[in-house]
Each structure stands twice: as C-alpha cells, then as structure tokens.
Design a protein around this motif. Structure first.
Motif, PDB file in Angstrom:
ATOM      1  N   HIS A   1     -16.227   4.172  -1.542  1.00 21.56           N
ATOM      2  CA  HIS A   1     -16.006   4.508  -0.134  1.00 21.56           C
ATOM      3  C   HIS A   1     -14.511   4.468   0.168  1.00 21.56           C
ATOM      4  CE1 HIS A   1     -16.199   4.440   4.242  1.00 21.56           C
ATOM      5  NE2 HIS A   1     -17.446   4.918   4.115  1.00 21.56           N
ATOM      6  N   VAL A   2     -14.083   5.348   1.063  1.00 20.42           N
ATOM      7  CA  VAL A   2     -12.669   5.412   1.439  1.00 20.42           C
ATOM      8  C   VAL A   2     -12.163   4.046   1.909  1.00 20.42           C
ATOM      9  CG1 VAL A   2     -11.081   6.352   3.160  1.00 20.42           C
ATOM     10  CG2 VAL A   2     -12.635   7.879   1.950  1.00 20.42           C
ATOM     11  N   ASP A   3     -12.988   3.293   2.630  1.00 17.92           N
ATOM     12  CA  ASP A   3     -12.576   1.959   3.086  1.00 17.92           C
ATOM     13  C   ASP A   3     -12.207   1.061   1.908  1.00 17.92           C
ATOM     14  OD1 ASP A   3     -13.190   2.835   5.619  1.00 17.92           O
ATOM     15  OD2 ASP A   3     -15.031   1.655   5.815  1.00 17.92           O
ATOM     16  N   ASP A   4     -12.994   1.133   0.846  1.00 19.04           N
ATOM     17  CA  ASP A   4     -12.719   0.305  -0.337  1.00 19.04           C
ATOM     18  C   ASP A   4     -11.483   0.797  -1.081  1.00 19.04           C
ATOM     19  OD1 ASP A   4     -14.786  -1.508   0.040  1.00 19.04           O
ATOM     20  OD2 ASP A   4     -16.235  -0.293  -1.071  1.00 19.04           O
ATOM     21  N   LEU A   5     -11.279   2.116  -1.126  1.00 17.02           N
ATOM     22  CA  LEU A   5     -10.064   2.630  -1.760  1.00 17.02           C
ATOM     23  C   LEU A   5      -8.833   2.170  -0.990  1.00 17.02           C
ATOM     24  CD1 LEU A   5      -8.579   4.263  -3.861  1.00 17.02           C
ATOM     25  CD2 LEU A   5      -9.083   6.344  -2.547  1.00 17.02           C
ATOM     26  N   VAL A   6      -8.914   2.162   0.326  1.00 14.17           N
ATOM     27  CA  VAL A   6      -7.788   1.709   1.162  1.00 14.17           C
ATOM     28  C   VAL A   6      -7.467   0.246   0.871  1.00 14.17           C
ATOM     29  CG1 VAL A   6      -7.159   1.125   3.547  1.00 14.17           C
ATOM     30  CG2 VAL A   6      -8.015   3.408   3.007  1.00 14.17           C
ATOM     31  N   SER A   7      -8.493  -0.606   0.782  1.00 13.61           N
ATOM     32  CA  SER A   7      -8.222  -2.024   0.507  1.00 13.61           C
ATOM     33  C   SER A   7      -7.695  -2.216  -0.915  1.00 13.61           C
ATOM     34  CB  SER A   7      -9.472  -2.872   0.751  1.00 13.61           C
ATOM     35  OG  SER A   7     -10.492  -2.569  -0.180  1.00 13.61           O
ATOM     36  N   ALA A   8      -8.148  -1.383  -1.856  1.00 14.49           N
ATOM     37  CA  ALA A   8      -7.617  -1.454  -3.220  1.00 14.49           C
ATOM     38  C   ALA A   8      -6.162  -1.000  -3.260  1.00 14.49           C
ATOM     39  CB  ALA A   8      -8.471  -0.598  -4.155  1.00 14.49           C
ATOM     40  N   LEU A   9      -5.835   0.022  -2.474  1.00 14.63           N
ATOM     41  CA  LEU A   9      -4.441   0.471  -2.376  1.00 14.63           C
ATOM     42  C   LEU A   9      -3.542  -0.627  -1.834  1.00 14.63           C
ATOM     43  CD1 LEU A   9      -4.991   4.088  -1.010  1.00 14.63           C
ATOM     44  CD2 LEU A   9      -3.708   3.520  -3.087  1.00 14.63           C
ATOM     45  N   GLU A  10      -4.050  -1.370  -0.875  1.00 13.93           N
ATOM     46  CA  GLU A  10      -3.273  -2.477  -0.315  1.00 13.93           C
ATOM     47  C   GLU A  10      -2.994  -3.532  -1.388  1.00 13.93           C
ATOM     48  OE1 GLU A  10      -3.261  -5.228   3.704  1.00 13.93           O
ATOM     49  OE2 GLU A  10      -5.182  -4.673   2.828  1.00 13.93           O
ATOM     50  N   ALA A  11      -4.020  -3.847  -2.190  1.00 12.95           N
ATOM     51  CA  ALA A  11      -3.832  -4.815  -3.274  1.00 12.95           C
ATOM     52  C   ALA A  11      -2.801  -4.321  -4.281  1.00 12.95           C
ATOM     53  CB  ALA A  11      -5.177  -5.081  -3.967  1.00 12.95           C
ATOM     54  N   ALA A  12      -2.839  -3.018  -4.578  1.00 17.40           N
ATOM     55  CA  ALA A  12      -1.872  -2.454  -5.522  1.00 17.40           C
ATOM     56  C   ALA A  12      -0.466  -2.455  -4.940  1.00 17.40           C
ATOM     57  CB  ALA A  12      -2.295  -1.035  -5.892  1.00 17.40           C
ATOM     58  N   ALA A  13      -0.345  -2.131  -3.658  1.00 23.66           N
ATOM     59  CA  ALA A  13       0.966  -2.116  -3.014  1.00 23.66           C
ATOM     60  C   ALA A  13       1.601  -3.501  -3.008  1.00 23.66           C
ATOM     61  CB  ALA A  13       0.845  -1.579  -1.588  1.00 23.66           C
ATOM     62  N   LEU A  14       0.778  -4.539  -2.930  1.00 23.97           N
ATOM     63  CA  LEU A  14       1.276  -5.914  -2.927  1.00 23.97           C
ATOM     64  C   LEU A  14       1.479  -6.460  -4.338  1.00 23.97           C
ATOM     65  CD1 LEU A  14      -0.925  -7.290  -0.013  1.00 23.97           C
ATOM     66  CD2 LEU A  14       1.561  -6.963   0.021  1.00 23.97           C
ATOM     67  N   GLY A  15       1.195  -5.644  -5.356  1.00 23.66           N
ATOM     68  CA  GLY A  15       1.416  -6.061  -6.736  1.00 23.66           C
ATOM     69  C   GLY A  15       0.347  -6.966  -7.300  1.00 23.66           C
ATOM     70  N   ARG A  16      -0.809  -7.034  -6.652  1.00 26.26           N
ATOM     71  CA  ARG A  16      -1.889  -7.890  -7.151  1.00 26.26           C
ATOM     72  C   ARG A  16      -2.579  -7.284  -8.358  1.00 26.26           C
ATOM     73  NH1 ARG A  16      -4.068  -9.062  -1.009  1.00 26.26           N
ATOM     74  NH2 ARG A  16      -2.367 -10.488  -0.416  1.00 26.26           N
ATOM     75  N   VAL A  17      -2.477  -5.970  -8.517  1.00 31.17           N
ATOM     76  CA  VAL A  17      -2.954  -5.269  -9.709  1.00 31.17           C
ATOM     77  C   VAL A  17      -1.877  -4.278 -10.112  1.00 31.17           C
ATOM     78  CG1 VAL A  17      -5.447  -5.489  -9.303  1.00 31.17           C
ATOM     79  CG2 VAL A  17      -4.187  -3.591  -8.259  1.00 31.17           C
ATOM     80  N   GLY A  18      -1.878  -3.884 -11.373  1.00 27.47           N
ATOM     81  CA  GLY A  18      -0.891  -2.935 -11.855  1.00 27.47           C
ATOM     82  C   GLY A  18      -1.425  -2.131 -13.025  1.00 27.47           C
ATOM     83  N   GLY A  19      -0.685  -1.104 -13.416  1.00 28.69           N
ATOM     84  CA  GLY A  19      -1.123  -0.244 -14.505  1.00 28.69           C
ATOM     85  C   GLY A  19      -2.195   0.720 -14.032  1.00 28.69           C
ATOM     86  N   VAL A  20      -3.196   0.940 -14.882  1.00 29.87           N
ATOM     87  CA  VAL A  20      -4.315   1.825 -14.540  1.00 29.87           C
ATOM     88  C   VAL A  20      -5.461   0.983 -13.998  1.00 29.87           C
ATOM     89  CG1 VAL A  20      -6.059   3.374 -15.475  1.00 29.87           C
ATOM     90  CG2 VAL A  20      -3.685   3.588 -16.210  1.00 29.87           C
ATOM     91  N   VAL A  21      -5.957   1.346 -12.802  1.00 32.46           N
ATOM     92  CA  VAL A  21      -6.938   0.528 -12.098  1.00 32.46           C
ATOM     93  C   VAL A  21      -8.110   1.400 -11.643  1.00 32.46           C
ATOM     94  CG1 VAL A  21      -7.315  -1.008 -10.141  1.00 32.46           C
ATOM     95  CG2 VAL A  21      -5.082  -0.974 -11.271  1.00 32.46           C
ATOM     96  N   ALA A  22      -9.315   1.075 -12.099  1.00 32.83           N
ATOM     97  CA  ALA A  22     -10.518   1.788 -11.665  1.00 32.83           C
ATOM     98  C   ALA A  22     -11.062   1.144 -10.393  1.00 32.83           C
ATOM     99  CB  ALA A  22     -11.574   1.770 -12.764  1.00 32.83           C
ATOM    100  N   VAL A  23     -11.581   1.983  -9.477  1.00 29.61           N
ATOM    101  CA  VAL A  23     -12.072   1.501  -8.184  1.00 29.61           C
ATOM    102  C   VAL A  23     -13.455   2.090  -7.923  1.00 29.61           C
ATOM    103  CG1 VAL A  23     -11.508   1.143  -5.754  1.00 29.61           C
ATOM    104  CG2 VAL A  23      -9.684   1.735  -7.376  1.00 29.61           C
TER     105      VAL A  23
END
Length: 356
Positions: A208-230
């Motif tokens: 869901h777009v809502d979940d992609l948005v929250s995953a993007l936030e985590a990536a922007a904050l550096g909580r995940v990096g590299g290639v990330v499946a959502v």
C-alpha cells in the motif's frame, strides 16, 4: 560542537513533490520532528504547507545549486503512466535519475533514496516464495516500466562507482495499491475474469502507498540502506484472491496468452508488453528482511490492500492492461470469459476505426 551538529535532524528534499507519491511522502515528513526542514522540488508549486518550495525541472543541471543545503534527497519525480509514450517516458525517467544522482554528488548530499519496483526480480513459475532480498535481478529488459526500473538501477550502480562517498538506497515495492495508482497490476483486477496460465498459480503480494511512504521515511533517516524490498507480510493464494474479489479464474496455455498479448501490443492496442503479463500469472513475492530488522512493520495486510484495490477499481473495465469505456466495456464484460479472449472485440473495433 561537531557531535551535536551530526545529531541534528537532517534537511530532506523531495522531487516530484506536487503530486502522487511525492505529495504523499511530502505530507508525511512536513510535520515530522525527525527532519529539520523539508524542501519540495517540482516543476509546479504544490499545495503542501510548511515546506520550502523550489520550482524547477529536475532534469536541469542547475539542480545541484538548489540542493546545496540538503542532507537527504528522496527522488520521486518519475513518470509511471501507462499512457505516456514508452520512449518519451524512458528518456524522461533516465535523464531525471541521472541528473539527481550527479547533482547530489556535486552538492555533497549525504544520502539519496530512489524507488524502483520488486518487478526487477522478475516473475517466473519457479521463483522461490518469497524471494530473498538479495536475489538476482532477473527481469527481462523491455520497453515498459520494468525496463525503466532496470536502467535506473544500472545508473545507481554506475553512480556508486563514480561517487563512492554517495549513499544510495533503492526501495523495491511489491505491487502498489492505493489512491491514484494505475498499473498493469491494478488493471488486471478490472478484467471480467482473472487470467492464470495452465500449470502455475500466482501468489499475490501488495504494497500500500501508505506503507511505501513510511518505508521511504525510514530510508531517508538512514535506518535502512542499499536495496530494500517493501510489501505487506506474506502473500495471498489464488483461492483467497478469488474469494475476496468474487472474480473467477480462467486458465489458458502460456503460448496463447503471451502470443496474443504481444500481437496486441505490436498493433498499439494495449499499452504494455507481453512480458508485463508475467507479473499477473507468475509469483514475485518478496521478503522485506532489511525493514523488518529495522523495526518497520506494514500497516496494511495483503487482504486489506486487495479490498481497497477492488473498491478503487469499481466501475472500470480493462483488457490486457487496456482501459475500456462505453460500448467496448459492455461488449467485453458481457461476452468475454477472460481478458485475453475478449481482445478479439478490441482488435475488430480498432480495425473498423482505422477504415473509417
């Protein structure tokens, strides 16, 4: 002190901020205390308040001058429309991604986040379910959006070699669902029946777009990096999809299915290449290990995402990715038992239009 400076919340910039996914992400981070300031970049000014708007074409090399104060850039300014000419869309998406990566390196932006798709793993009858996050990229290069995603990821790899100090995170979402999402996957559920290929049943996973948005936030904050499946956790079997949707399956041989789809695409009747049909008949479920280990959890289940997709599709009709309207939709819905069979009516209608 230097330490306190490093701990300050980052300044985040968002491309494609005036609409679609960019607008949704912008709304999320605009009120977040995790970011010191939010910069919105687009060709036109959007309606999200409390952010700094910078109006420009993201393909402009001068982009570097406009992001010198940015710590993290989330690039969402891509063209995902099925109705755009494929060659024009490819040129735009690659030029935009290349400019963003080069500008970020020149402006010493610390981190770049991009979105492609889990489709780059490829959909195949023998895919493991789920695919590990580090599975090889096995999708077929084509003129569709999958081909765009493959080339954008190739640009990322080249950029990392050329600019080793630049950190790039690539999010690969499963089949996207939500308001405004229009893809070959969502149009599959606008057909009168659900196509399956004999000998193989798909498994369905959504993001869901809502979940992609929250995953993007985590990536922007550096909580995940590299290639990330959502994606949502797990998957739905075909029987579950039929029960939830009320749609029945219709099985056809693979040769007939893909051969018909390819002929229709060559005639310009359908917007997607035959290879795109792989993603509605073969599995490509992903296992989002990186996000899970970072403490991220999807808010949407696959069942809830499918139910929303069905609500959003209500009243629409499509055949092999081609949106129908008026008389065409009536003929297809009444007379076709499956999308591929219904294409005969479309071919005849298209030929009549060319003769008149």
């Amino acid at each position: 002190m230097p330490t306190s400076k490093r701990l300050r919340p980052p300044v985040v910039a968002v491309t494609g901020a005036a609409s679609g996914l960019g607008r949704a992400f912008l709304a999320k981070v605009a009120s977040s205390a995790d970011f010191r300031r939010v910069v919105a970049i687009d060709e036109q000014r959007g309606d999200t308040p409390d952010v700094t708007w910078r109006v420009l074409d993201i393909r402009d090399p001068l982009l570097a001058n406009r992001i010198s104060d940015v710590d993290v850039l989330v690039h969402l300014g891509t063209d995902e429309s099925l109705d755009t000419d494929p060659a024009e869309r490819r040129r735009y998406n690659l030029r935009a991604a290349q400019t963003v990566l080069t500008a970020c390196a020149a402006a010493r932006v610390r981190r770049v986040v991009l979105v492609t798709s889990a489709m780059v793993y490829g959909a195949a009858a023998d895919n493991p379910v789920p695919l590990p996050e580090d599975a090889p990229v096995a999708a077929e290069p084509d003129t569709g959006l999958v081909g765009d995603h493959l080339e954008i990821e190739a640009l990322v790899r080249r950029s990392l070699r050329a600019h080793p100090g630049l950190e790039v995170t690539v999010l690969r979402p499963a089949a996207l669902v939500g308001p405004g999402v229009d893809t070959v996957i969502t149009r599959h559920f606008e057909a009168p029946r659900l196509l399956v290929v004999k000998g193989c049943l798909p498994r369905w996973q959504f993001c869901h777009v809502d979940d992609l948005v929250s995953a993007l936030e985590a990536a922007a904050l550096g909580r995940v990096g590299g290639v990330v499946a959502v994606g949502s956790e797990g998957w739905l079997e075909m029987e579950q999809v039929e029960e939830i949707s009320g749609l029945k399956r219709f099985e056809l041989p693979a040769g007939l299915t893909f051969g018909t789809a390819q002929r229709l695409h060559r005639l310009g009747i359908t917007p997607t290449a035959a290879t795109d049909l792989h993603y509605v008949v073969y599995p490509w479920v992903v296992d989002g290990v990186a996000l899970r280990e970072a403490g991220w959890k999807p808010a949407w289940t696959n069942e809830a995402a499918l139910r929303e997709l069905l609500e959003l599709c209500e009243g629409r009709h499509a055949v092999v990715g081609r949106r129908l309207s008026g008389k065409e939709a009536t003929i297809t819905a009444a007379g076709a038992t499956v999308a591929v069979i219904g294409t005969a009516a479309i071919v005849r209608a298209a030929r009549r239009k060319r003769r008149t």
